[in-house]
Enzyme design. Structure first.
Site, PDB file in Angstrom:
ATOM      1  N   SER A 142       0.841  -1.195   0.000  1.00  0.00           N
ATOM      2  CA  SER A 142       0.000   0.000   0.000  1.00  0.00           C
ATOM      3  C   SER A 142       0.874   1.242   0.000  1.00  0.00           C
ATOM      4  O   SER A 142       1.923   1.273   0.657  1.00  0.00           O
ATOM      5  CB  SER A 142      -0.910   0.027   1.229  1.00  0.00           C
ATOM      6  OG  SER A 142      -1.591   1.273   1.331  1.00  0.00           O
ATOM      7  N   TYR A 155      -2.393  -1.146   9.788  1.00  0.00           N
ATOM      8  CA  TYR A 155      -2.453  -1.539   8.389  1.00  0.00           C
ATOM      9  C   TYR A 155      -1.114  -1.274   7.703  1.00  0.00           C
ATOM     10  O   TYR A 155      -0.572  -2.150   7.014  1.00  0.00           O
ATOM     11  CB  TYR A 155      -3.580  -0.773   7.698  1.00  0.00           C
ATOM     12  CG  TYR A 155      -3.751  -1.100   6.236  1.00  0.00           C
ATOM     13  CD1 TYR A 155      -4.300  -2.309   5.841  1.00  0.00           C
ATOM     14  CD2 TYR A 155      -3.389  -0.187   5.255  1.00  0.00           C
ATOM     15  CE1 TYR A 155      -4.476  -2.616   4.501  1.00  0.00           C
ATOM     16  CE2 TYR A 155      -3.560  -0.478   3.910  1.00  0.00           C
ATOM     17  CZ  TYR A 155      -4.103  -1.694   3.535  1.00  0.00           C
ATOM     18  OH  TYR A 155      -4.272  -1.986   2.203  1.00  0.00           O
TER      19      TYR A 155
END
Length: 246
Positions: A142, A155
């Site tokens: 990400s 995350y």
């Protein structure tokens, strides 16, 4: 449909929705047989199979918890039984639960680590053991590892781990003719990103990119198709697909 990819087989985890689903359809358009892997929603997975078939590929849906060694081994067994082998693994399955670090429930941290880190290990282990020469492993990282956006600590930490796994595995597979890369999307219009965000916040995030929009699943699927097919000289890389926001 690409004749070059006729007979090639891809497993796509998280293939029933979002970026994974779009990547599955895109690979179908390239001529792949696709094993759409889903966690729990069979109806969504069945619809994803139809989309792959409509794009010109073959597909089946297989349920598997990506953190479960036995389930993932059975997933690869099923792919080999159905199509004769596996050439590409797109590991798009993941979870994202947002909270400031100080407030994060540690059960949510454990869930992130189980799905996003252990899941990557488990899927990549099977891929490393079973992929045919000329294959590709495509993990999902990400761009939030670079954005350092508040609320994303758990995350982003797991996606930093995915980066490390990817870069090291690429070097461990020396001599196998298998590439290992990660795609690191920026903000993309999927349910996982959009849920719980106001239009004002989405517009503000969209303005961060010089292209002045958030990404679409199609944008990311194009990168996946490139890494799965012609991009044989790209290896051991994290590809940031975020419209230039970083």
């Amino acid at each position: 449909m690409s004749e070059q990819n006729s007979g090639r087989v891809a497993i796509v985890t998280g293939g029933s929705r979002g970026i994974g689903r779009q990547a599955a359809a895109r690979l179908g358009r390239e001529g792949f047989a696709v094993v759409v892997t889903y966690g729990g929603n069979q109806a969504e997975a069945d619809q994803a199979v139809k989309e792959v078939e409509a794009a010109g590929g073959k597909a089946i849906a297989v349920q598997a918890d990506v953190a479960d060694v036995t389930a993932v081994a059975a997933l690869f067994d099923r792919a080999e039984e159905a199509y004769g082998g596996v050439d590409v693994v797109v590991h798009a399955a993941g979870i994202m639960r947002l909270a400031p670090l100080v407030d994060l429930d540690l059960a949510d941290l454990d869930a992130h680590l189980n799905t996003n880190v252990r899941g990557t290990f488990v899927v990549d282990q099977q891929a490393a053991r079973r992929l045919r020469p000329g294959g590709a492993i495509i993990n999902f990282s990400s761009s939030v590892t670079k954005f350092a956006r508040p609320g994303y600590s758990a995350y982003a930490a797991t996606k930093g781990a995915v980066d490390a796994i990817t870069l090291i595995l690429a070097r461990e597979l020396r001599g196998r003719d298998i590439t290992v890369n990660a795609v690191a999307p920026g903000p993309t219009g999927t349910a996982m990103f959009l849920d719980g965000k106001s239009e004002e916040l989405i517009d503000r995030i969209a303005s961060e990119s010089p292209l002045e929009r958030i990404g679409a699943p199609d944008d990311i699927a194009e990168v996946v198709a490139f890494l799965a097919g012609p991009a044989r000289w790209i290896n051991g890389q994290v590809i940031y697909a975020n419209g230039g926001a970083i």
